[in-house]
Design a protein around this motif. Structure first.
Motif, PDB file in Angstrom:
ATOM      1  N   SER A 200       0.639  -0.897  -0.117  1.00  0.00           N
ATOM      2  CA  SER A 200      -0.051  -0.047   0.247  1.00  0.00           C
ATOM      3  C   SER A 200       0.566   0.977  -0.086  1.00  0.00           C
ATOM      4  O   SER A 200       0.307   2.431  -0.030  1.00  0.00           O
ATOM      5  N   VAL A 201       2.324   0.812   0.681  1.00  0.00           N
ATOM      6  CA  VAL A 201       3.077   2.439   0.574  1.00  0.00           C
ATOM      7  C   VAL A 201       3.945   2.096  -0.176  1.00  0.00           C
ATOM      8  O   VAL A 201       4.265   3.581  -0.888  1.00  0.00           O
ATOM      9  N   ASN A 202       3.746   1.600  -1.292  1.00  0.00           N
ATOM     10  CA  ASN A 202       4.927   1.199  -2.506  1.00  0.00           C
ATOM     11  C   ASN A 202       4.331   1.357  -3.570  1.00  0.00           C
ATOM     12  O   ASN A 202       4.959   1.983  -4.459  1.00  0.00           O
ATOM     13  N   TYR A 203       3.272   0.898  -3.964  1.00  0.00           N
ATOM     14  CA  TYR A 203       2.889   0.744  -6.028  1.00  0.00           C
ATOM     15  C   TYR A 203       2.330   1.323  -6.071  1.00  0.00           C
ATOM     16  O   TYR A 203       2.047   1.489  -7.547  1.00  0.00           O
ATOM     17  N   LYS A 204       1.986   2.788  -6.133  1.00  0.00           N
ATOM     18  CA  LYS A 204       1.158   3.211  -6.197  1.00  0.00           C
ATOM     19  C   LYS A 204       1.877   4.990  -6.144  1.00  0.00           C
ATOM     20  O   LYS A 204       1.604   5.394  -6.865  1.00  0.00           O
ATOM     21  N   GLN A 205       2.995   4.646  -5.769  1.00  0.00           N
ATOM     22  CA  GLN A 205       4.312   5.640  -5.970  1.00  0.00           C
ATOM     23  C   GLN A 205       4.106   6.788  -6.796  1.00  0.00           C
ATOM     24  O   GLN A 205       3.988   7.856  -7.366  1.00  0.00           O
ATOM     25  N   LEU A 206       4.202   5.618  -8.196  1.00  0.00           N
ATOM     26  CA  LEU A 206       4.622   6.329  -9.205  1.00  0.00           C
ATOM     27  C   LEU A 206       3.324   7.341  -9.544  1.00  0.00           C
ATOM     28  O   LEU A 206       3.547   8.553 -10.653  1.00  0.00           O
ATOM     29  N   ASP A 207       2.212   7.054  -9.194  1.00  0.00           N
ATOM     30  CA  ASP A 207       0.834   8.065  -9.351  1.00  0.00           C
ATOM     31  C   ASP A 207       0.600   9.436  -9.059  1.00  0.00           C
ATOM     32  O   ASP A 207       1.066  10.069  -9.885  1.00  0.00           O
ATOM     33  N   HIS A 208       1.910   9.469  -7.935  1.00  0.00           N
ATOM     34  CA  HIS A 208       2.334  10.439  -7.355  1.00  0.00           C
ATOM     35  C   HIS A 208       3.554  11.468  -7.089  1.00  0.00           C
ATOM     36  O   HIS A 208       3.517  12.467  -8.222  1.00  0.00           O
ATOM     37  N   TYR A 209       4.080   9.920  -7.534  1.00  0.00           N
ATOM     38  CA  TYR A 209       5.805  11.355  -7.959  1.00  0.00           C
ATOM     39  C   TYR A 209       6.290  11.311  -8.665  1.00  0.00           C
ATOM     40  O   TYR A 209       7.064  11.680  -9.169  1.00  0.00           O
ATOM     41  N   GLY A 210       5.458  10.571  -9.974  1.00  0.00           N
ATOM     42  CA  GLY A 210       5.405  10.526 -11.257  1.00  0.00           C
ATOM     43  C   GLY A 210       5.898  12.422 -11.824  1.00  0.00           C
ATOM     44  O   GLY A 210       7.167  12.379 -12.614  1.00  0.00           O
ATOM     45  N   PHE A 211       4.732  13.211 -11.457  1.00  0.00           N
ATOM     46  CA  PHE A 211       5.392  14.585 -11.229  1.00  0.00           C
ATOM     47  C   PHE A 211       5.813  15.302 -10.406  1.00  0.00           C
ATOM     48  O   PHE A 211       5.804  15.175  -9.451  1.00  0.00           O
ATOM     49  N   ILE A 212       7.397  15.774 -10.062  1.00  0.00           N
ATOM     50  CA  ILE A 212       8.389  15.931  -9.860  1.00  0.00           C
ATOM     51  C   ILE A 212       7.643  17.020  -8.399  1.00  0.00           C
ATOM     52  O   ILE A 212       8.362  17.273  -7.286  1.00  0.00           O
ATOM     53  N   LEU A 213       6.618  17.803  -9.192  1.00  0.00           N
ATOM     54  CA  LEU A 213       6.468  19.012  -8.042  1.00  0.00           C
ATOM     55  C   LEU A 213       5.426  18.710  -6.885  1.00  0.00           C
ATOM     56  O   LEU A 213       5.302  19.458  -5.822  1.00  0.00           O
ATOM     57  N   ASN A 214       5.338  17.863  -7.061  1.00  0.00           N
ATOM     58  CA  ASN A 214       3.798  17.432  -6.436  1.00  0.00           C
ATOM     59  C   ASN A 214       4.829  16.596  -4.648  1.00  0.00           C
ATOM     60  O   ASN A 214       4.256  16.370  -3.968  1.00  0.00           O
ATOM     61  N   ALA A 215       6.205  15.984  -5.224  1.00  0.00           N
ATOM     62  CA  ALA A 215       6.639  15.632  -4.579  1.00  0.00           C
ATOM     63  C   ALA A 215       8.251  15.398  -4.496  1.00  0.00           C
ATOM     64  O   ALA A 215       8.585  14.633  -5.093  1.00  0.00           O
ATOM     65  N   PRO A 216       8.620  16.282  -4.456  1.00  0.00           N
ATOM     66  CA  PRO A 216       9.811  17.356  -5.119  1.00  0.00           C
ATOM     67  C   PRO A 216      10.306  16.158  -3.254  1.00  0.00           C
ATOM     68  O   PRO A 216      10.453  16.206  -2.214  1.00  0.00           O
ATOM     69  N   THR A 217      12.112  15.715  -4.112  1.00  0.00           N
ATOM     70  CA  THR A 217      13.050  15.261  -3.501  1.00  0.00           C
ATOM     71  C   THR A 217      13.904  16.436  -2.828  1.00  0.00           C
ATOM     72  O   THR A 217      14.838  15.746  -2.307  1.00  0.00           O
ATOM     73  N   LYS A 218      13.917  17.539  -3.903  1.00  0.00           N
ATOM     74  CA  LYS A 218      15.203  18.352  -3.539  1.00  0.00           C
ATOM     75  C   LYS A 218      14.733  20.009  -4.328  1.00  0.00           C
ATOM     76  O   LYS A 218      14.031  20.134  -5.394  1.00  0.00           O
ATOM     77  N   LYS A 306     -17.249   6.278  -3.958  1.00  0.00           N
ATOM     78  CA  LYS A 306     -18.425   5.966  -5.283  1.00  0.00           C
ATOM     79  C   LYS A 306     -17.250   6.715  -6.454  1.00  0.00           C
ATOM     80  O   LYS A 306     -17.349   6.499  -7.241  1.00  0.00           O
ATOM     81  N   GLU A 307     -16.644   8.146  -5.754  1.00  0.00           N
ATOM     82  CA  GLU A 307     -16.838   9.057  -6.733  1.00  0.00           C
ATOM     83  C   GLU A 307     -15.386   9.073  -6.890  1.00  0.00           C
ATOM     84  O   GLU A 307     -14.460   8.879  -7.954  1.00  0.00           O
ATOM     85  N   ARG A 308     -14.160   8.266  -5.814  1.00  0.00           N
ATOM     86  CA  ARG A 308     -12.818   7.875  -5.971  1.00  0.00           C
ATOM     87  C   ARG A 308     -13.041   6.458  -5.286  1.00  0.00           C
ATOM     88  O   ARG A 308     -12.056   6.495  -4.406  1.00  0.00           O
ATOM     89  N   PRO A 309     -13.197   5.203  -6.574  1.00  0.00           N
ATOM     90  CA  PRO A 309     -13.230   3.615  -5.314  1.00  0.00           C
ATOM     91  C   PRO A 309     -11.639   4.249  -4.917  1.00  0.00           C
ATOM     92  O   PRO A 309     -10.276   4.149  -5.685  1.00  0.00           O
ATOM     93  N   PHE A 310     -11.077   3.394  -4.105  1.00  0.00           N
ATOM     94  CA  PHE A 310      -9.541   2.845  -3.273  1.00  0.00           C
ATOM     95  C   PHE A 310      -8.964   1.410  -3.620  1.00  0.00           C
ATOM     96  O   PHE A 310     -10.709   0.605  -2.843  1.00  0.00           O
ATOM     97  N   ASP A 311      -8.691   1.210  -4.210  1.00  0.00           N
ATOM     98  CA  ASP A 311      -8.337  -0.469  -4.690  1.00  0.00           C
ATOM     99  C   ASP A 311      -6.958  -0.774  -4.183  1.00  0.00           C
ATOM    100  O   ASP A 311      -6.203  -1.850  -4.558  1.00  0.00           O
ATOM    101  N   GLU A 312      -6.339   0.583  -3.216  1.00  0.00           N
ATOM    102  CA  GLU A 312      -4.649  -0.573  -3.681  1.00  0.00           C
ATOM    103  C   GLU A 312      -4.569  -1.520  -2.039  1.00  0.00           C
ATOM    104  O   GLU A 312      -3.627  -2.087  -1.799  1.00  0.00           O
ATOM    105  N   LEU A 313      -5.800  -1.991  -1.405  1.00  0.00           N
ATOM    106  CA  LEU A 313      -5.696  -2.769  -0.776  1.00  0.00           C
ATOM    107  C   LEU A 313      -6.587  -4.253  -0.851  1.00  0.00           C
ATOM    108  O   LEU A 313      -7.301  -5.093  -0.658  1.00  0.00           O
ATOM    109  N   LEU A 314      -6.810  -4.061  -1.870  1.00  0.00           N
ATOM    110  CA  LEU A 314      -7.296  -5.226  -2.718  1.00  0.00           C
ATOM    111  C   LEU A 314      -6.489  -5.900  -2.509  1.00  0.00           C
ATOM    112  O   LEU A 314      -5.154  -5.664  -3.082  1.00  0.00           O
TER     113      LEU A 314
END
Length: 324
Positions: A200-218, A306-314
């Motif tokens: 749950s903390v690993n495989y969805k990272q690209l969705d958020h961290y793929g755009f660097i300004l969402n989550a800058p590392t530096k 309903k508006e934003r289904p959560f599937d990370e723990l399927l």
């Protein structure tokens, strides 16, 4: 931006790397060193500890340089994780229900986030952890007839003693197991952390961290020191750093053909199972399928989900071990 920078460091170095991969490592080592391959605890844990040591070793050899280049902490990455490890607690950080309660998300309290559909991870985590606990309890009941048998198991006591030793006798890891419920709880927390929590903390990272300004590392400076119209270009990481970051996150977010998912048992991994053991595994798998159905129903019926289904723990998204 500065909050996102700090949050990225906590998520990547503290939550993902430290609280899953590194905190599982003592259990991997002690299982390999103290339990025979035929020991019931070793057979139960084998799918969940599979390849964790291998990927941790590769990470130390090849990824630490990238981490020091990509993240703002640089060479202080290890001291940063050491600081977070000082507050790590086995009984809280590897137990989702205890972790939620420690942060104020007690089902008995009136928080708005406890309303149905408002905190999907908590809803699914409580449900799934209960199933994992029930599976661990049935497994222990099958192999241990009484608390005294647990206490007399020399391999088991050496195993938990070494787990505590490798965790520096801190963080709530017990040095001895004296009852069946205590053993069941420990096994459930290890299974949860290696499988559902890590996924749950690993495989969805690209969705958020793929755009660097969402989550800058530096960041290269302070937003306040610039007066130009578009200061983000001046503080964002360079093109090369951004490319390296995206490659890093993409590699963490990929599934592989050889991945085994939660509830899947393979004789090639754990060895041949007896009919009673297969019955336990089959019941666990069946309960997981019923859990998946409940998750899908929550996504269809609850406001917010309903508006934003959560599937990370399927379970179809939960790889059994922390292997990437």
């Amino acid at each position: 931006m500065h909050f996102s920078l700090a949050d990225t460091h906590v998520q990547q170095l503290g939550v993902h790397l430290l609280k899953t991969h590194l905190c599982l490592e003592p259990f991997c080592l002690a299982t390999a060193r103290q339990l025979s391959a035929a020991h019931p605890v070793a057979k139960l844990l084998q799918p969940y500890l599979r390849d964790t040591m291998r990927v941790n070793s590769l990470g130390r050899e090849f990824m630490m340089g990238a981490i020091e280049s990509v993240f703002a902490v640089g060479e202080n990455a290890i001291p940063f994780m050491s600081h977070m490890y000082a507050s790590w607690d086995f009984t809280t950080d590897m137990n989702p229900v205890a972790s939620l309660e420690s942060r104020g998300f007690d089902e008995a309290l009136g928080s708005s986030l406890n309303a149905p559909g408002q905190y999907p991870w908590a809803e699914d985590a409580r449900d799934l952890f209960q199933i994992i606990c029930a599976h661990a309890t049935r497994y222990v009941e099958h192999f241990y007839s009484s608390n005294s048998v647990v206490e007399a198991d020399s391999e088991l006591q050496a195993w938990i003693g070494e787990c505590a030793e490798f965790h520096r006798m801190k963080g709530g890891v017990p040095t001895k197991i004296v009852s069946k419920p205590a053993l069941s709880e420990i096994l459930a927390m290890i299974i949860w952390t290696a499988s559902a929590y890590h996924s749950s903390v690993n495989y969805k990272q690209l969705d958020h961290y793929g755009f660097i300004l969402n989550a800058p590392t530096k960041l290269t400076g302070s937003l306040h020191q610039f007066t130009k119209q578009d200061p983000l270009k001046l503080v964002a990481p360079t093109f090369g750093e951004t490319t390296l970051n995206n490659l890093f996150v993409r590699s963490l977010s990929e599934y592989f053909p050889e991945d085994a998912f939660l509830g899947q048992w393979d004789d090639r991994i754990v060895g041949p199972l007896g009919s009673s053991e297969r019955g336990l595994c089959w019941r666990f798998w069946k309960e997981l399928q019923e859990y998946d159905t409940r998750v899908c129903e929550r996504n269809e019926e609850l406001p917010g989900r309903k508006e934003r289904p959560f599937d990370e723990l399927l379970t179809s998204r939960i790889v059994s071990s922390a292997k990437i």
